[in-house]
Design an enzyme around this catalytic site. Structure first.
Site, PDB file in Angstrom:
ATOM      1  N   HIS A 109       3.811   1.614  -8.533  1.00  0.00           N
ATOM      2  CA  HIS A 109       5.015   2.436  -8.680  1.00  0.00           C
ATOM      3  C   HIS A 109       4.692   3.715  -9.427  1.00  0.00           C
ATOM      4  CE1 HIS A 109       7.926  -0.232  -6.953  1.00  0.00           C
ATOM      5  NE2 HIS A 109       7.554  -1.228  -7.723  1.00  0.00           N
TER       6      HIS A 109
ATOM      7  N   HIS B 259      10.047 -14.212   1.411  1.00  0.00           N
ATOM      8  CA  HIS B 259      10.358 -13.839   0.032  1.00  0.00           C
ATOM      9  C   HIS B 259      11.588 -14.676  -0.320  1.00  0.00           C
ATOM     10  CE1 HIS B 259      11.258 -10.720  -3.234  1.00  0.00           C
ATOM     11  NE2 HIS B 259      12.379 -11.400  -3.157  1.00  0.00           N
TER      12      HIS B 259
ATOM     13  N   LEU C 171       0.825  -1.218   0.000  1.00  0.00           N
ATOM     14  CA  LEU C 171       0.000   0.000   0.000  1.00  0.00           C
ATOM     15  C   LEU C 171       0.854   1.260   0.000  1.00  0.00           C
ATOM     16  CD1 LEU C 171      -2.887  -1.059   2.414  1.00  0.00           C
ATOM     17  CD2 LEU C 171      -2.930  -0.918  -0.082  1.00  0.00           C
ATOM     18  N   ARG C 172       2.168   1.105   0.194  1.00  0.00           N
ATOM     19  CA  ARG C 172       3.151   2.192   0.030  1.00  0.00           C
ATOM     20  C   ARG C 172       3.078   3.296   1.084  1.00  0.00           C
ATOM     21  NH1 ARG C 172       6.124  -1.071  -2.529  1.00  0.00           N
ATOM     22  NH2 ARG C 172       5.801  -1.344  -4.754  1.00  0.00           N
TER      23      ARG C 172
ATOM     24  N   ASN D 255       7.256  -3.303   3.811  1.00  0.00           N
ATOM     25  CA  ASN D 255       8.395  -2.543   3.253  1.00  0.00           C
ATOM     26  C   ASN D 255       8.013  -1.109   2.908  1.00  0.00           C
ATOM     27  OD1 ASN D 255       6.799  -3.305   1.088  1.00  0.00           O
ATOM     28  ND2 ASN D 255       8.536  -3.562  -0.313  1.00  0.00           N
TER      29      ASN D 255
ATOM     30  N   ASP E 139       0.441  -9.533  -4.776  1.00  0.00           N
ATOM     31  CA  ASP E 139       1.719  -8.785  -4.776  1.00  0.00           C
ATOM     32  C   ASP E 139       1.526  -7.443  -5.491  1.00  0.00           C
ATOM     33  OD1 ASP E 139       4.315  -8.044  -4.290  1.00  0.00           O
ATOM     34  OD2 ASP E 139       5.228  -9.528  -5.627  1.00  0.00           O
TER      35      ASP E 139
END
Lengths: 420, 307, 192
Positions: free
Chosen positions: A302, A172, A54-55, A85, A298
């Site tokens: 971007h 991962h 979701l950034r 992340n 996933d």
């Protein structure tokens, strides 16, 4: 709360009937319900994504909890697990609670934060896993996704440690020494294109190690985005031995191959990379067999500048929430039971999201989505709800249209559009 | 006529032969007092170099100038980390300047493909990452044809760091198109995976240089960077040289007509012994001269007609 | 405008024969005689054919001059493609050969040989090309056919046959060496 009569809907492909929703639950017939015409539509339990980026915090120009939640709802999801992340990394109770709260405020899907395994995703030192587990966010899945927990000793400790609160490590799987500088699947196409290869063995070696570690310490392991036929064989073997391992596959690994890199358009750059047609075939079969338990998107939004550049300089990842169900429909066909199992019930069970992935029986939470299986849609990046446009399916015709989504009895999507 | 030269695979046999024939005509210019043609007057060629490569840049510059094109040298060296203006923004700038062709050298494989999607003019790949260097393959083919009279049916051994070599990739493709039989020779660590299936023409692979030499019409030695040994591609420069270097005893195993090529710059004493590099079999100096002719031919065929 | 070359025209209409094979032979003979006459026995003279059909014509002229007077006149070819002013109007053209006689052209009388003289632009390009390969003492022009419609101040010194044409017509020269069939000059097109 408004009650709804979802008129003439086919529950998982069954004969059309009316479905009533009241007070957030599936209910018996209600007299004064608002009617949603569902002629020709199929009802599925709301989809659950175990792997969403979701950034937020950090890259709100690419996606936010709110915009990602909206994209998820439009894609038929009622719950998503937000990867760790971010910037700062979700490696403390503070950050996971922030994400969890932002999800509640958006109110479009349940946002369940995933915590980092190691501090700063650096792979050196365990993050405060227990604090995240007991925080308001109630973290249950931990992952350094984007990075592999490569140190075998650290991985063992992580697997052991989370047993105390029934946690899961989502790995991962990428041996970093074998993928230094890697740009795409190592094989014929990478050789032709002169792009550094990401060998299948880098994934398979880590999965093999981790299932043995999980067996040794009796812990639960989840394998993110399985991408190779060899990984499927390792998982099949591990499951036959009774190892407590679950695995996911992304929609793009079920449909796309490394040949797409020939254009050098980084919209096809993703990690793990697109593999060969033989890998795609093995992944599809594994999903049907249950060696692979679930489909996870996933979803990796971007910003434009991170994709409109040279392949080697582009960030890996694809948006996927809004196209996941259509892609799976195109791969599996209208196998509604199987789709519900792989995209809703099992991911909800793995993530411990008890209100999701239910059978839409009277008295269960009304988390559901309505799909028009006869619709065909040409994917237009400009038409995506996500803040980012990096879909690999631009111009592709995919089956199925998500018409409506209900979260605890309230519509988040009607007529294909987000309600708020 | 093709619009771009991004890969040697952009060339079919007829087009490749036309370029070599044209290069032959261009080569006659070198013997003239006036080494200039009016052909591309008013056309603009931009040399967009993201890597230092003086040899390649001046070769393209000489080619464009001999055809009377206006040449703009745009040196945009910079690493991916400290990247300034993006390639796309640079492309839009060049577009606005009216570049008819952009010659691009770039450390990232595929950069010319990306550039071609952002500019209207022709794109010529002057070396991209570890991908291709098609004008090098053309000048090499031209050199082989002028020395040996043909390309069809030649046995060509390409020796060394094939994995990281854009010269090797372009040569494999072009030579297959023109009917030569290519054998790639090097330590297994420096031969790319699946190369036989990956490349048109299905080159052969050998790990034993000595067994390949007696049948070779052409031996093309690739530059091997000594840094590769830090990455364990081979144990030491000495061992590499002993197993894969072309020294005088090895050169004697070649048929009498065979030629020795090297795209330069050479590591004398590493992949090639000084006596071999300076021998009469060596075409190394010719390759440089032929480079200008081959690049003139490419620029003429891309820009010399209706856009 | 584009200047059509005699070797790139429409074959659709059969047209009419202007010169037969034997006519063409007589015309070449006449030009050979005129060259001998005007150049005082062709001393210090070089014939340069302009590809494609100028090259065999130059060769034939040299052969006839040899037959008449026993003189070996040096011949060569001069490709003008890279000097054309209409490159951008057509797809890229393949190059012809430029081959000068061993002793070069410096200080010689160069006679350019072409099949058809039309706009004069080919000859203009040939003069530019000539300038880059040497310095002749003088330059003359021999053509098999002059069809008029000059766009530049250029005229031929030796003309096999003047053929009045319309712009829409085209003149097709067939020579055995290039075209395989019998020698012939035809006028085609321009049905109006």
């Amino acid at each position: 709360m408004t009650a709804y009569r979802i008129k003439g809907v086919s529950l998982l492909g069954a004969e059309p009937a009316d479905l009533f929703v009241r007070d957030g639950m599936i209910s018996g017939a209600v007299a004064d319900a608002e009617t949603v015409d569902a002629d020709g539509l199929v009802a599925l339990p709301g989809l659950v994504d175990l792997h969403t980026h979701l950034r937020e915090p950090g890259r709100e120009d690419a996606e936010t909890v709110e915009t990602g939640s909206r994209a998820a709802a439009v894609g038929g999801y009622t719950a998503v697990c937000a990867m760790a992340n971010t910037s700062p990394v979700a490696d403390t109770a503070g950050v996971v609670e922030q994400v969890w709260r932002l999800g509640r405020e958006a109110g479009l899907v349940d946002v369940q934060p995933i915590g980092a395994v190691t501090v700063g995703l650096a792979g050196k030192q365990l993050a405060e896993l227990g604090a995240m587990a007991t925080s308001a966010a109630g973290v249950r899945i931990f992952s350094d996704d984007g990075h592999c927990v490569a140190d075998p000793r650290l991985m063992r400790r992580a697997l052991e440690y989370v047993k105390a609160f029934d946690g899961i490590i989502a790995q991962h799987a990428e041996e970093p020494r074998l993928t230094e500088g890697a740009q795409m699947h190592e094989g014929e196409v990478s050789t032709r294109l002169g792009l550094t290869g990401w060998p299948a063995v880098a994934e398979e070696a880590i999965i093999a190690r981790d299932v043995l570690l999980a067996e040794h310490v009796g812990s639960r392991l989840h394998v993110c985005h399985v991408s190779t036929a060899g990984s499927v064989e390792v998982l099949r073997h591990a499951k036959a031995r009774g190892v407590r391992v679950t695995a996911e596959v992304t929609p793009h690994h079920l449909l796309l191959t490394d040949e797409l890199a020939t254009s050098y358009d980084p919209v096809f750059k993703v990690n793990p990379p697109l593999r060969t047609a033989a890998d795609v075939a093995a992944l599809r079969q594994a999903l049907i067999d249950g060696v692979i338990d679930i489909v996870a998107t996933d979803h990796a939004p971007h910003a434009v500048e991170d994709k409109e550049c040279e392949w080697a300089y582009a960030r890996p990842g694809m948006v996927g929430l809004e196209t996941a169900l259509p892609v799976v429909l195109s791969v599996l066909g209208e196998q509604w039971e199987l789709i519900a199992e792989r995209m809703s019930r099992t991911p909800a069970r793995i993530a411990g999201l008890t209100g999701h992935g239910t059978d839409l029986a009277v008295g269960t939470p009304a988390n559901l989505t309505l799909v028009d299986p006869s619709a065909r849609r040409v994917v237009d990046p400009a038409g995506l709800t996500s803040r980012s446009r990096n879909t690999p399916y631009a111009g592709t015709t995919l089956p199925g249209r998500i018409v409506a989504t209900f979260l605890r009895g309230e519509p988040t999507v009607l007529d294909g559009k987000a309600v708020k | 006529m093709i619009k771009h030269l991004r890969s040697a695979a952009d060339l079919d046999a007829a087009t490749a032969t036309l370029i070599l024939d044209t290069a032959g005509e261009m080569a006659t210019l070198a013997g003239r007092e006036v080494k200039k043609l009016p052909t591309l007057r008013g056309r603009t060629v931009v040399n967009l170099f993201y890597e230092d490569s003086t040899r390649t840049r001046i070769s393209f510059e000489a080619a464009a100038k001999r055809l009377s094109a206006d040449v703009i040298n745009f040196s945009a060296k910079g690493s991916s980390v400290s990247k300034g203006e993006s390639l796309k923004d640079t492309a839009l700038t060049l577009q606005a300047m009216g570049a008819d062709a952009v010659v691009i050298r770039h450390p990232a494989s595929g950069a010319p493909h990306r550039l071609a999607s952002w500019v209207d003019g022709s794109v010529v790949n002057a070396g991209d990452g570890t991908h291709e260097h098609p004008t090098q393959a053309l000048l090499d083919a031209y050199t082989m044809r002028s020395r040996l009279g043909r390309i069809d049916g030649l046995n060509v051994a390409i020796v060394g760091d094939v994995l990281h070599s854009r010269v090797a990739r372009s040569n494999v493709l072009l030579l297959a198109t023109l009917g030569a039989k290519v054998t790639l020779v090097g330590p297994p660590t420096l031969i790319p995976v699946d190369i036989v299936a990956a490349m048109a023409g299905g080159p052969k692979v050998s790990y034993d240089l000595d067994s390949v030499l007696p049948d070779a019409d052409v031996v093309m030695m690739l530059r091997v960077q000594t840094e590769r040994m830090q990455d364990s591609y081979f144990p030491s420069a000495r061992e590499y040289s002993r197993r894969y270097g072309l020294d005088v005893p090895r050169m004697r195993k070649l048929p009498s007509h065979a030629i020795v090529m090297h795209p330069g710059p050479m590591n004398r004493g590493m992949e090639i012994a000084p006596e071999v590099a300076d021998s009469s079999r060596s075409t190394i100096v010719e390759q440089v001269a032929n480079g200008v002719s081959a690049r003139m031919a490419v620029l003429y065929l891309l820009l010399g007609g209706k856009a | 405008m584009a200047y059509p070359r005699a070797d790139t025209h429409d074959d659709a209409l059969p047209g009419k024969t202007i010169l037969s094979g034997s006519d063409l032979q007589r015309v070449v003979d006449r030009i050979a005689h005129q060259i001998l006459e005007k150049t005082s026995g062709a001393t210090g003279t070089v014939l340069l054919g302009i590809p494609t059909r100028g090259v065999p014509l130059a060769r034939r002229l040299a052969a006839r001059i040899h037959a008449f007077e026993g003189i070996d006149i040096p011949i060569g070819s001069l490709d003008i493609t890279l000097y054309r002013d209409d490159l951008r109007l057509h797809a890229t053209r393949a190059l012809g050969k430029t081959e000068l006689p061993g002793d070069g052209i410096d200080g010689r009388r160069v006679i350019l040989v072409d099949d058809v003289l039309f706009s004069g632009r080919t000859v203009r390009a040939a003069l530019d090309a000539l300038n880059d390969v040497g310095r002749p003492s003088s330059v003359q022009l021999a053509v098999l056919v002059d069809r008029g419609h000059r766009e530049l101040p250029i005229r031929a010194d030796y003309v096999g046959k003047n053929i009045p044409t319309s712009q829409a017509e085209s003149v097709r020269v067939s020579l055995t060496e290039i075209d395989g069939g019998p020698d012939e000059v035809r006028l085609t097109g321009g049905a109006s």
